[in-house]
Design a protein around this motif. Structure first.
Motif, PDB file in Angstrom:
ATOM      1  N   PRO A   1     -88.526 -33.554 -26.271  1.00 44.07           N
ATOM      2  CA  PRO A   1     -89.189 -32.267 -26.037  1.00 44.07           C
ATOM      3  C   PRO A   1     -88.277 -31.302 -25.283  1.00 44.07           C
ATOM      4  CG  PRO A   1     -89.995 -33.902 -24.481  1.00 44.07           C
ATOM      5  CD  PRO A   1     -89.108 -34.641 -25.461  1.00 44.07           C
ATOM      6  N   ASP A   2     -88.552 -30.007 -25.413  1.00 48.35           N
ATOM      7  CA  ASP A   2     -87.789 -28.999 -24.689  1.00 48.35           C
ATOM      8  C   ASP A   2     -88.064 -29.087 -23.189  1.00 48.35           C
ATOM      9  OD1 ASP A   2     -88.262 -26.447 -27.223  1.00 48.35           O
ATOM     10  OD2 ASP A   2     -86.745 -28.008 -27.047  1.00 48.35           O
ATOM     11  N   GLY A   3     -87.074 -28.690 -22.393  1.00 49.73           N
ATOM     12  CA  GLY A   3     -87.257 -28.633 -20.955  1.00 49.73           C
ATOM     13  C   GLY A   3     -88.177 -27.490 -20.560  1.00 49.73           C
ATOM     14  N   PRO A   4     -88.608 -27.440 -19.308  1.00 50.38           N
ATOM     15  CA  PRO A   4     -89.555 -26.406 -18.875  1.00 50.38           C
ATOM     16  C   PRO A   4     -88.956 -25.022 -18.747  1.00 50.38           C
ATOM     17  CG  PRO A   4     -88.889 -27.750 -17.011  1.00 50.38           C
ATOM     18  CD  PRO A   4     -88.290 -28.388 -18.233  1.00 50.38           C
TER      19      PRO A   4
ATOM     20  N   THR B   1     -78.276 -33.294 -14.036  1.00 50.61           N
ATOM     21  CA  THR B   1     -79.665 -33.546 -14.389  1.00 50.61           C
ATOM     22  C   THR B   1     -80.543 -32.356 -14.030  1.00 50.61           C
ATOM     23  OG1 THR B   1     -79.399 -35.927 -14.072  1.00 50.61           O
ATOM     24  CG2 THR B   1     -81.640 -35.061 -14.008  1.00 50.61           C
ATOM     25  N   SER B   2     -80.321 -31.794 -12.836  1.00 51.11           N
ATOM     26  CA  SER B   2     -81.131 -30.670 -12.379  1.00 51.11           C
ATOM     27  C   SER B   2     -81.010 -29.467 -13.310  1.00 51.11           C
ATOM     28  CB  SER B   2     -80.714 -30.270 -10.961  1.00 51.11           C
ATOM     29  OG  SER B   2     -81.388 -29.105 -10.542  1.00 51.11           O
ATOM     30  N   VAL B   3     -79.823 -29.250 -13.861  1.00 53.28           N
ATOM     31  CA  VAL B   3     -79.601 -28.094 -14.729  1.00 53.28           C
ATOM     32  C   VAL B   3     -80.012 -28.386 -16.162  1.00 53.28           C
ATOM     33  CG1 VAL B   3     -77.849 -26.568 -15.705  1.00 53.28           C
ATOM     34  CG2 VAL B   3     -77.757 -27.186 -13.279  1.00 53.28           C
ATOM     35  N   LEU B   4     -79.522 -29.487 -16.716  1.00 51.98           N
ATOM     36  CA  LEU B   4     -79.663 -29.737 -18.143  1.00 51.98           C
ATOM     37  C   LEU B   4     -81.066 -30.145 -18.544  1.00 51.98           C
ATOM     38  CD1 LEU B   4     -76.276 -31.570 -18.772  1.00 51.98           C
ATOM     39  CD2 LEU B   4     -76.856 -29.189 -19.269  1.00 51.98           C
ATOM     40  N   GLU B   5     -81.826 -30.748 -17.632  1.00 54.19           N
ATOM     41  CA  GLU B   5     -83.163 -31.184 -17.990  1.00 54.19           C
ATOM     42  C   GLU B   5     -84.108 -30.004 -18.233  1.00 54.19           C
ATOM     43  OE1 GLU B   5     -84.871 -33.420 -14.850  1.00 54.19           O
ATOM     44  OE2 GLU B   5     -84.900 -31.765 -13.427  1.00 54.19           O
ATOM     45  N   ARG B   6     -83.731 -28.824 -17.750  1.00 58.17           N
ATOM     46  CA  ARG B   6     -84.598 -27.648 -17.902  1.00 58.17           C
ATOM     47  C   ARG B   6     -84.291 -26.851 -19.168  1.00 58.17           C
ATOM     48  NH1 ARG B   6     -83.797 -24.764 -12.336  1.00 58.17           N
ATOM     49  NH2 ARG B   6     -82.083 -26.214 -12.008  1.00 58.17           N
ATOM     50  N   LEU B   7     -83.194 -27.174 -19.843  1.00 59.48           N
ATOM     51  CA  LEU B   7     -82.835 -26.475 -21.073  1.00 59.48           C
ATOM     52  C   LEU B   7     -83.686 -26.964 -22.245  1.00 59.48           C
ATOM     53  CD1 LEU B   7     -78.933 -26.533 -20.857  1.00 59.48           C
ATOM     54  CD2 LEU B   7     -80.433 -24.582 -20.432  1.00 59.48           C
ATOM     55  N   PRO B   8     -83.734 -26.186 -23.325  1.00 59.31           N
ATOM     56  CA  PRO B   8     -84.351 -26.723 -24.551  1.00 59.31           C
ATOM     57  C   PRO B   8     -83.613 -27.982 -25.003  1.00 59.31           C
ATOM     58  CG  PRO B   8     -84.026 -24.347 -24.720  1.00 59.31           C
ATOM     59  CD  PRO B   8     -83.310 -24.791 -23.478  1.00 59.31           C
TER      60      PRO B   8
END
Length: 361
Positions: free
Chosen positions: A92-95, A251-258
């Protein structure tokens, strides 16, 4: 005559003031986007790692089992798992950059509002420059660069107005615009002046405007392609629990991306949509060359690199449509193609002498 010259000089001065004002507001938008990412990193939303781990634990291939009921073998239907076309993962896309936090979302909205204000000042500066020279404001690299940056921001804001999930482009876009405008006003600046006779043609409006629009939209595709490579590597690491895991910052940056699949799809659609316009740009340039210089094609460096860029994007689109070259291989081709566009603009204009060399560089 003196009054007209004074009026044009005043307009040119006002254009510079508007561009510098836009840069100041873009800087505020940059800080707001940074705040969005900082406060978004404190989010408590669910991580994509769980989804990826569950996906990795799924069986590689469905199996058929049998059960005995009164001596009769009954075949159970295997479970079918639908996966992404770009990879074996279905994530799924990140938030988003705000990470699902109210404060992060607030700063993100402030950043967008500031970007709209900066863009309005930016466009006003471009229009005022055009009025000061009484022609299309694309006669040198300074004018081209400022217009290119304005069109890129305009395309981004248009996608937002169409309710597209592109807020993740905001920070890299504003950063790039600030760098482009900073280079334009410091290194590439050229005072208002008239064009050389060969450029006095309505084809200037057609050919150069298409080149600017094509490049600005291709830039958005390049950003998505670059982020796809990072996100895809991140997802691959999470999907392999036995291998090295991404660090806390990544993790903090990339998990929020689509998801990687969404970024790949966005880049492909953007590049495929604007490719016909880039094709028309080259054709329009050839027609203009025949009117200005008496030949459609003369192997001028600008013409050669425009064609090389076209071939590079054609290879990307072909590779993207070929199953064996989807994903990272096609992404690298897309970045190489955009690098060709950048060299065609900066490298050829500054370091290579030709008929297309811009004045005042």
């Amino acid at each position: 005559m003196n009054l007209a010259a004074a009026a044009n000089e005043t307009l040119a001065h006002n254009s510079n003031v508007l561009v510098y004002s836009a840069m100041a507001v873009y800087t505020l938008a940059f800080l707001a986007h940074m705040a969005e990412w900082v406060f978004g990193s404190r989010s408590k939303v669910g991580r994509t790692a769980a989804a990826l781990t569950a996906e990795a634990a799924a069986p590689a291939a469905p199996s058929v089992r049998t059960a005995q009921q009164g001596g009769t073998a009954v075949l159970e239907r295997p479970k079918v798992v639908t996966r992404s076309l770009t990879d074996s993962r279905d994530v799924p896309d990140g938030p988003g950059a705000h990470g699902g936090t109210e404060k992060g979302d607030l700063y993100g909205r402030i950043a967008i509002s500031l970007s709209v204000l900066a863009w309005a000042l930016h466009v006003a500066g471009i229009v005022t420059r055009a009025l000061s020279v009484q022609r299309a404001p694309w006669g040198n690299m300074y004018e081209f660069s400022t217009t290119f940056a304005g069109v890129a921001v305009g395309a981004y804001l248009l996608l937002l107005a169409l309710k597209k999930n592109v807020r993740w482009i905001g920070l890299p876009l504003v950063t790039t615009v600030l760098l482009t405008l900073g280079l334009a006003v410091s290194v590439l600046y050229t005072a208002s002046d008239q064009l050389v006779p060969a450029l006095h043609s309505y084809w200037l409006w057609i050919h150069v405007s298409c080149a600017i629009i094509s490049g600005a939209v291709l830039y958005l595709g390049a950003v998505a392609t670059l982020l796809f490579l990072f996100r895809d590597r991140y997802e691959a690491k999470l999907a392999d629990p036995d291998g090295p895991q991404p660090g806390t910052f990544a993790t903090s940056v990339l998990e929020r991306l689509p998801s990687a699949a969404s970024l790949d799809k966005f880049a492909y659609r953007v590049n495929a949509t604007v490719f016909p316009l880039w094709t028309f740009t080259i054709i329009a340039g050839a027609i203009w060359a025949e009117a200005a210089w008496g030949r459609y094609w003369g192997w001028d460096p600008k013409e050669v690199w425009s064609f090389i860029t076209w071939v590079a994007y054609a290879c990307y689109l072909h590779a993207r449509a070929t199953v064996g070259w989807k994903g990272r291989k096609a992404a690298w081709l897309g970045l190489i193609a955009f690098a060709c566009y950048l060299f065609n603009y900066y490298g050829v204009n500054i370091f290579v002498t030709g008929l297309h060399s811009y004045a005042g560089v």
